[in-house]
Enzyme design. Structure first.
Site, PDB file in Angstrom:
ATOM      1  N   ILE B  14     -62.136  21.471  49.246  1.00 44.62           N
ATOM      2  CA  ILE B  14     -61.405  22.604  48.851  1.00 44.62           C
ATOM      3  C   ILE B  14     -61.615  23.844  49.043  1.00 44.62           C
ATOM      4  O   ILE B  14     -61.978  24.277  47.905  1.00 44.62           O
ATOM      5  CB  ILE B  14     -60.578  22.130  47.777  1.00 44.62           C
ATOM      6  N   HIS B  15     -61.910  24.332  50.069  1.00 44.28           N
ATOM      7  CA  HIS B  15     -62.279  25.789  50.291  1.00 44.28           C
ATOM      8  C   HIS B  15     -60.868  26.706  50.134  1.00 44.28           C
ATOM      9  O   HIS B  15     -59.722  26.285  49.832  1.00 44.28           O
ATOM     10  CB  HIS B  15     -63.085  26.163  51.398  1.00 44.28           C
TER      11      HIS B  15
END
Lengths: 563, 87
Positions: B14-15
């Site tokens: 999850i960037h």
């Protein structure tokens, strides 16, 4: 005074882009609600400013590039951030500036301490948003490049990619910056925006003030502040002459790059993304001599997929009628990817970069080769490897290419089986064994920016030694001749894709030693074409022979500049 | 309270982009939504909260929601997380 980075004359009012002073006083307050209201006003203004930037970037540069601004907008609206600042105001009875600054720093530190480089870098995004809110709290009118009211000439230490991304061409007449050279980001962007620019004017920030009138002469690299009436008149003339010359050159657009006695060469453009094709076509490029594929990898947070790359390569191949030379990933050196963790190096230009990374990370390399091969079914696509210094690397690259071809065949995916494969010549060792390398390639393209840097051992970013970075060095002239001859001996063609190819003073020499393809910033094509169309191959050969007799770069430059 | 566990599949975890998508989706619901990993729980409407969880590939996260539209919120978020964010 400076380096002429992008041709043209800009005359207008100075707008200095500088780091604003964000100092504030930490104060004890009583009116908690009033302070919170100030905070919300600043958040609201920040949101409006960012929305304008995001919309513009989305419209002009695509959704990809706008994503980072979407994330910034969400940071602005982050309930955890807002409630933390509000709590600080309420509990510590301090002003909004102090509460905001402390909170932003807490969050930024949290990210800076994470053991993942990507997350560490997000700390600067948070600080960036924090300073925007702080500026609005302090009532500092930060310059919004995307929404300027008046026409201006931008003056700055240097322009960042996010500055240039926001530039509105209708309002910005030109640039002058303190640092940078012909190949710095600002210079390249100025040429692609076709705005006059002078870079590397070391004293510029000490001698101008906002509102001064300034002349930026991107033809000769001059800056004149508050010109006299005479100077103004003379530059208005020069600007007019430049425009007329530009119009005349525009008429050359559909004519061939051909000497008076009928010797044809290819004049092609360097591009970074499919968006640059438009400029290439307007300037009469017959093809693309250097597609810097690394731009597809930059300003994002993960590797582009095979599909994304394929779409980009295919778009360029379909839009161009001529050849499209795609250079495989050239990162490292001064070009970093936030999502690829590269070790810090003492000498990044001599380090882990370009093909050296690709031969190590074959997963990344194969994805790219697949995308390029697939695009070769849609146009005259060619593959070019960067930074090859020895035959083994060329062979290893070709082996991987063959593996990928076999894969595609087994999957029944179309590609051009005869696509040409070549390499950059940018390392002196490769230039010296060009005869050997020519036997296993279809073409060479001489990358002069790095070749000059490596041949003269001169860091092209270092201002203290910029005089040693000499394109006219006799060593360069000899290397170029050697490479072209080595290619021809094997029946291959030889091109050039560095800045030297777009310098019209060098055109007679390059023509004279037999260069077949000249690849440059699109805006330089008309000038070079004009030069080539006004001479014979015989004259060029004589000039080349004479140029090779000089002993110093200064003598060569003087000779070639006065033809 | 509605609760469901999901394993993150996309390569880069999850960037910024997935985090933006999560926040924008969570904001559509009135329910209080949280995302949890290894006992840490953050507000799913806070981009910095989500990113500070440091979720990488193959990590299990728990989506929880409380409020009127809690069931819908959890369903929607689980669908987004399982889709690999279109990557």
């Amino acid at each position: 005074m400076g380096t002429a980075a992008s041709p043209g004359i800009a005359i207008g009012k100075v707008l200095i882009l500088e780091e604003e002073n964000l100092d504030y006083q930490k104060k004890t307050i009583e009116d908690v609600e009033g302070e919170k209201a100030r905070l919300h006003d600043a958040l609201e203004s920040s949101k409006e400013q960012l929305q304008v930037i995001k919309d513009k970037v989305e419209r002009e540069m695509g959704n990809d590039k706008a994503e980072i601004f979407q994330a910034h907008l969400l940071v602005l609206a982050d309930p955890e951030l807002i409630s933390a600042v509000e709590n600080k105001i309420e509990n510590e009875k301090i002003n909004a500036e102090a509460a905001l600054d402390a909170t932003v720093e807490q969050f930024a530190t949290l990210f800076a301490n994470m053991d993942n480089d990507y997350m560490k870098e997000r700390a600067s995004d948070i600080r960036d948003v924090g300073s925007r809110i702080l500026k609005n709290l302090l009532g500092i009118d930060s310059v919004n490049l995307a929404a300027l009211d008046d026409e201006v000439v931008l003056i700055a230490d240097d322009l960042t990619p996010s500055d240039t991304a926001q530039v509105n061409k209708d309002k910005v007449l030109g640039f002058a910056t303190k640092i940078g050279g012909r190949t710095s980001h600002t210079a390249i962007m100025a040429r692609s925006l076709e705005l006059p620019a002078v870079v590397g004017v070391s004293e510029i920030l000490d001698i101008v003030e906002n509102g001064d009138q300034i002349i930026v002469d991107g033809v000769d690299g001059n800056i004149i502040i508050n010109p006299s009436d005479d100077q103004l008149a003379s530059y208005n003339n020069k600007a007019k002459e430049y425009e007329q010359r530009k119009a005349r050159l525009a008429e050359l657009k559909d004519l061939a790059g051909e000497t008076k006695d009928g010797h044809r060469v290819e004049l092609v453009a360097n591009i970074g993304t499919p968006k640059d094709v438009k400029g290439a076509l307007t300037n009469g490029a017959e093809g693309i001599g250097l597609f810097r594929s690394e731009f597809l990898y930059m300003d994002r947070d993960s590797f582009p997929t095979e599909e994304e790359q394929f779409e980009a390569y295919k778009e360029v191949a379909e839009k161009m009628e001529g050849p499209v030379v795609i250079r495989t990933l050239d990162i490292g050196g001064d070009k970093e990817l936030s999502y690829l963790d590269l070790p810090e190096e003492m000498n990044p230009f001599l380090g882990y970069r370009a093909i050296r990374i690709c031969l190590d990370r074959t997963d990344i390399f194969k994805t790219q080769l697949r995308a390029i091969l697939r695009a070769s079914a849609y146009g005259e696509v060619k593959i070019m490897y960067p930074m090859i210094s020895a035959l083994e690397q060329l062979r290893a690259s070709n082996e991987i290419l063959e593996e990928v071809k076999v894969e595609l065949k087994s999957e029944n995916i179309d590609f051009n089986e005869n696509l040409e494969v070549g390499m950059m010549i940018e390392i002196p060792a490769a230039a010296m064994i060009a005869d050997i390398l020519a036997k296993e390639t279809d073409f060479f393209s001489i990358g002069t920016n790095d070749l000059i840097q490596y041949t003269t051992a001169t860091d092209r970013m270092n201002e203290n030694i910029s005089h040693l970075y000499q394109p006219f060095h006799p060593a360069l002239l000899r290397l170029i001749k050697r490479v072209v001859e080595a290619a021809h001996a094997e029946g291959n063609w030889a091109g050039m894709c560095g800045e030297m190819a777009g310098d019209k003073r060098l055109a007679p020499y390059l023509l004279g030693v037999g260069l077949d393809e000249f690849s440059m910033s699109a805006v330089s094509i008309p000038e070079v074409k004009d030069q080539i169309r006004n001479m014979t191959l015989e004259e060029a050969k004589e000039i080349a022979q004479k140029a090779l007799t000089f002993s110093t770069a200064e003598e060569v430059e003087a000779f070639l500049s006065n033809i | 309270m509605v609760e469901k566990k999901v394993v993150i599949k996309n390569e880069t975890g999850i960037h910024a982009r997935p985090a933006s998508m999560i926040v924008q989706l969570a904001n559509k619901y009135g329910a209080e939504v949280t995302l949890g990993k290894d006992g840490n729980e953050v507000n799913a409407k806070s981009i910095m909260g989500i990113m500070s969880l440091g979720v990488s590939k193959s990590t299990e996260v728990t989506v929880k929601a409380e409020g009127e539209d809690a069931q819908d919120a959890v369903n929607a978020l689980v669908e987004l997380l399982e889709s690999g964010f279109g990557e």
